[in-house]
Motif scaffolding. Structure first.
Motif, short mmCIF file in Angstrom:
data_model
loop_
_atom_site.label_atom_id
_atom_site.label_comp_id
_atom_site.label_asym_id
_atom_site.label_seq_id
_atom_site.Cartn_x
_atom_site.Cartn_y
_atom_site.Cartn_z
N ASP A 36 0.21 17.09 4.66
CA ASP A 36 -0.61 16.99 5.87
C ASP A 36 -1.03 15.54 6.11
OD1 ASP A 36 -1.99 17.76 8.11
OD2 ASP A 36 -3.79 18.37 7.02
N ILE A 37 -0.01 14.68 6.25
CA ILE A 37 -0.25 13.26 6.46
C ILE A 37 0.52 12.84 7.72
CG2 ILE A 37 0.10 10.92 5.53
CD1 ILE A 37 -2.00 12.48 4.03
N ALA A 38 -0.16 12.12 8.60
CA ALA A 38 0.49 11.68 9.84
C ALA A 38 1.64 10.72 9.52
CB ALA A 38 -0.52 11.01 10.75
N PRO A 39 2.76 10.84 10.21
CA PRO A 39 3.86 9.91 9.98
C PRO A 39 3.49 8.50 10.41
CG PRO A 39 4.31 11.28 11.89
CD PRO A 39 3.08 11.84 11.25
N ILE A 40 4.16 7.53 9.82
CA ILE A 40 3.90 6.12 10.09
C ILE A 40 5.11 5.51 10.77
CG2 ILE A 40 3.50 3.86 9.02
CD1 ILE A 40 1.94 5.32 6.83
N GLN A 41 4.87 4.74 11.83
CA GLN A 41 5.97 4.11 12.54
C GLN A 41 6.29 2.75 11.94
OE1 GLN A 41 5.38 3.03 16.70
NE2 GLN A 41 7.52 3.58 17.17
N PHE A 42 7.58 2.48 11.75
CA PHE A 42 8.05 1.20 11.23
C PHE A 42 8.71 0.45 12.39
CE2 PHE A 42 7.14 3.64 7.61
CZ PHE A 42 6.90 2.77 6.57
N ASP A 43 7.91 -0.42 13.02
CA ASP A 43 8.32 -1.03 14.28
C ASP A 43 8.82 -2.46 14.14
OD1 ASP A 43 5.86 -1.97 13.56
OD2 ASP A 43 4.83 -1.41 15.40
N LYS A 44 8.97 -2.95 12.92
CA LYS A 44 9.53 -4.28 12.70
C LYS A 44 10.64 -4.18 11.67
CE LYS A 44 5.28 -6.85 13.72
NZ LYS A 44 4.26 -7.80 13.20
N PRO A 45 11.75 -4.91 11.87
CA PRO A 45 12.84 -4.85 10.90
C PRO A 45 12.51 -5.61 9.63
CG PRO A 45 13.35 -6.46 12.59
CD PRO A 45 12.06 -5.79 13.01
N GLY A 46 13.14 -5.21 8.54
CA GLY A 46 12.94 -5.90 7.27
C GLY A 46 12.79 -4.92 6.13
N LEU A 47 12.52 -5.47 4.96
CA LEU A 47 12.38 -4.67 3.75
C LEU A 47 10.91 -4.38 3.48
CD1 LEU A 47 13.71 -3.43 1.21
CD2 LEU A 47 13.33 -5.64 0.08
N VAL A 48 10.61 -3.10 3.29
CA VAL A 48 9.25 -2.66 2.96
C VAL A 48 9.27 -2.11 1.54
CG1 VAL A 48 7.35 -1.13 3.57
CG2 VAL A 48 8.76 -2.14 5.38
N ILE A 49 8.51 -2.74 0.66
CA ILE A 49 8.44 -2.32 -0.74
C ILE A 49 7.22 -1.44 -0.93
CG2 ILE A 49 8.34 -3.09 -3.14
CD1 ILE A 49 9.55 -5.75 -2.23
N LEU A 50 7.43 -0.26 -1.50
CA LEU A 50 6.37 0.71 -1.68
C LEU A 50 5.89 0.75 -3.13
CD1 LEU A 50 8.01 3.73 0.19
CD2 LEU A 50 6.48 1.99 1.17
N GLY A 51 4.62 1.04 -3.30
CA GLY A 51 4.06 1.24 -4.62
C GLY A 51 3.03 2.35 -4.59
N CYS A 52 2.54 2.71 -5.77
CA CYS A 52 1.47 3.69 -5.89
C CYS A 52 0.34 3.06 -6.68
CB CYS A 52 1.96 4.96 -6.58
SG CYS A 52 0.65 6.17 -6.91
N ASN A 53 -0.87 3.12 -6.15
CA ASN A 53 -2.01 2.51 -6.81
C ASN A 53 -2.39 3.21 -8.10
OD1 ASN A 53 -3.29 0.15 -6.16
ND2 ASN A 53 -4.58 1.00 -4.55
N ILE A 54 -1.89 4.41 -8.31
CA ILE A 54 -2.21 5.19 -9.50
C ILE A 54 -1.12 5.07 -10.57
CG2 ILE A 54 -2.89 7.46 -10.36
CD1 ILE A 54 -4.79 6.19 -8.29
N HIS A 55 0.13 4.99 -10.12
CA HIS A 55 1.27 4.96 -11.05
C HIS A 55 2.07 3.68 -10.80
CE1 HIS A 55 0.28 9.22 -10.14
NE2 HIS A 55 0.28 9.29 -11.47
N ASP A 56 1.86 2.69 -11.69
CA ASP A 56 2.43 1.37 -11.47
C ASP A 56 3.95 1.34 -11.50
OD1 ASP A 56 -0.09 0.31 -11.25
OD2 ASP A 56 -0.22 -0.33 -13.34
#
Length: 203
Positions: free
Chosen positions: A103-123
């Motif tokens: 139940d999380i709203a989708p996020i728009q990715f409106d600029k080209p490039g590389l997006v690196i994801l992480g989790c604040n709980i699990h490094d």
């Protein structure tokens, strides 16, 4: 009329053959999975459907997601524990604070490039969203193969997280004459990633 038909057949053959299969290998002749191969002069539209970056067994699934500029991405958490997803990358800086479920709203990715994801709980949770600039872009499969709408004389660009020059590296390669071609990359050793192949494709 005969010459016209010959000319049309020749044009059709050229168009039909304007596609090659390319295999990406590392310096040890091993197939490179999840390399993003894109063609800058082959324009595409942003899909209307949202892409999905799931979280399964404390991993981002898929580890590498390819989307087009302007596309939305959903971030369901299929684990029974909470995650805190974030990115500080310039194309899209965001965070989704501690949550479970979908139940999380989708996020728009409106600029080209590389997006690196992480989790604040699990490094050790790392994922990548490659936002293509409305150009043809695909990932290599487990055997390192992609099929591309290109022909001899064109060029393709390749990104992979294992480039020894750094995670932001993109390299360009010329397309040869063969219908099946190989590209060799100098990479760090492969990263062990859990097999979540039963959970669907990137899109």
């Amino acid at each position: 009329m005969r010459y016209l038909l010959v000319g049309l057949c020749s044009l059709w053959l050229q168009t039909a053959s304007a596609e090659i299969a390319m295999q990406v290998l590392d310096q040890d002749q091993q197939p490179v999975t999840d390399a993003v191969v894109f063609v800058t002069d082959k324009a595409v539209s942003s899909p209307a459907d949202s892409a999905v970056m799931d979280q399964i067994d404390e991993s981002f699934v898929p580890r590498v997601l390819v989307v087009q500029k302007g596309q939305f991405v959903r971030f369901p958490n299929s684990d029974d524990i909470r995650h805190h997803v974030y990115s500080f990358s310039e194309p899209k800086s965001f965070e989704i604070k501690l949550y479970k479920g979908s139940d999380i709203a989708p996020i728009q990715f409106d600029k080209p490039g590389l997006v690196i994801l992480g989790c604040n709980i699990h490094d050790d949770m790392i994922g990548y969203i490659f936002v293509a600039d409305n150009e043809y872009a695909v990932k290599t499969n487990e055997q390192g193969w992609v099929t591309l709408p290109v022909e001899a004389g064109d060029s393709v660009s390749i990104w992979n997280e294992r480039f020894v020059e750094g995670v932001d590296t993109i390299k360009r390669f010329d397309v040869g004459n063969d219908a099946r071609q190989t590209v060799m990359l100098d990479l760090f050793p492969s990263i062990e990633v859990s097999d979540h192949s039963d959970h669907g494709s990137d899109w």
